[in-house]
Design an enzyme around this catalytic site. Structure first.
Site: not given
Ligand code: GDP
Length: 140
Positions: A11, A51, A114, A117, A128
């Site tokens: 990222k 997304y 973070n 992905h 994807e």
């Molecule tokens: P992942 O599968 O661990 O990447 O997590 P998710 O699919 O739940 O979320 C997708 C991405 O959205 C995450 O990797 C973060 O970059 C972002 N994200 C997830 N939760 C939050 C949140 O509570 N706040 C914000 N700003 N970004 C989030």
């Protein structure tokens, strides 16, 4: 255990800090092989499409803003049980909750920025991968 593929993104927080190599080394040390890789600047349209499952979540706009804020490196990774292997080395979404030694614990800046992905299922990995790569760009 079957050799499978998963999709990864390094990222913008990581490319900004010049951590493409550091992240890739952690992926390789975890037993994953990079079989396709390219550095791109994601368009807003690509970020929103990629997304789309999160479009009802409150952070959707911010997330798309972040993912288009700088270059990313999209990759196809291959290895035994690649989806799980990658999720294990990535660590929890929120770096505060990630295990020591994981990419997110060691390198991530925040729950949003973070660092990586990774696909969450074989089915999503296929979708994807096809979103960013044509079959000829993947060389196993
Ligand atoms: P992942 O599968 O661990 O990447 O997590 P998710 O699919 O739940 O979320 C997708 C991405 O959205 C995450 O990797 C973060 O970059 C972002 N994200 C997830 N939760 C939050 C949140 O509570 N706040 C914000 N700003 N970004 C989030």
């Amino acid at each position: 255990m079957a050799v499978t593929r998963t999709f990864s993104i390094i990222k913008p927080d990581a490319t900004r800090r010049n951590l493409t190599g550091a992240v890739t080394k952690m992926l390789e040390d975890a037993g994953l092989r990079v079989v396709a890789s390219k550095r791109i600047r994601m368009s807003r349209e690509q970020a929103e499409g990629f997304y789309a499952v999160h479009k009802e979540r409150p952070f959707f706009g911010e997330l798309c803003e972040f993912m288009t804020s700088g270059p990313v490196v999209v990759q196809v990774l291959e290895g035994e049980d690649a989806v799980k292997r990658n999720r294990d080395v990535m660590g929890a979404t929120n770096p505060a909750n990630a295990e020591p030694g994981t990419i997110r614990k060691e390198l991530a800046e925040s729950i949003e920025a973070n660092t990586v992905h990774g696909s969450d299922s074989d089915e999503n990995a296929k979708i994807e991968i096809a979103f960013f790569f044509s079959p000829g760009e993947i060389v196993g």
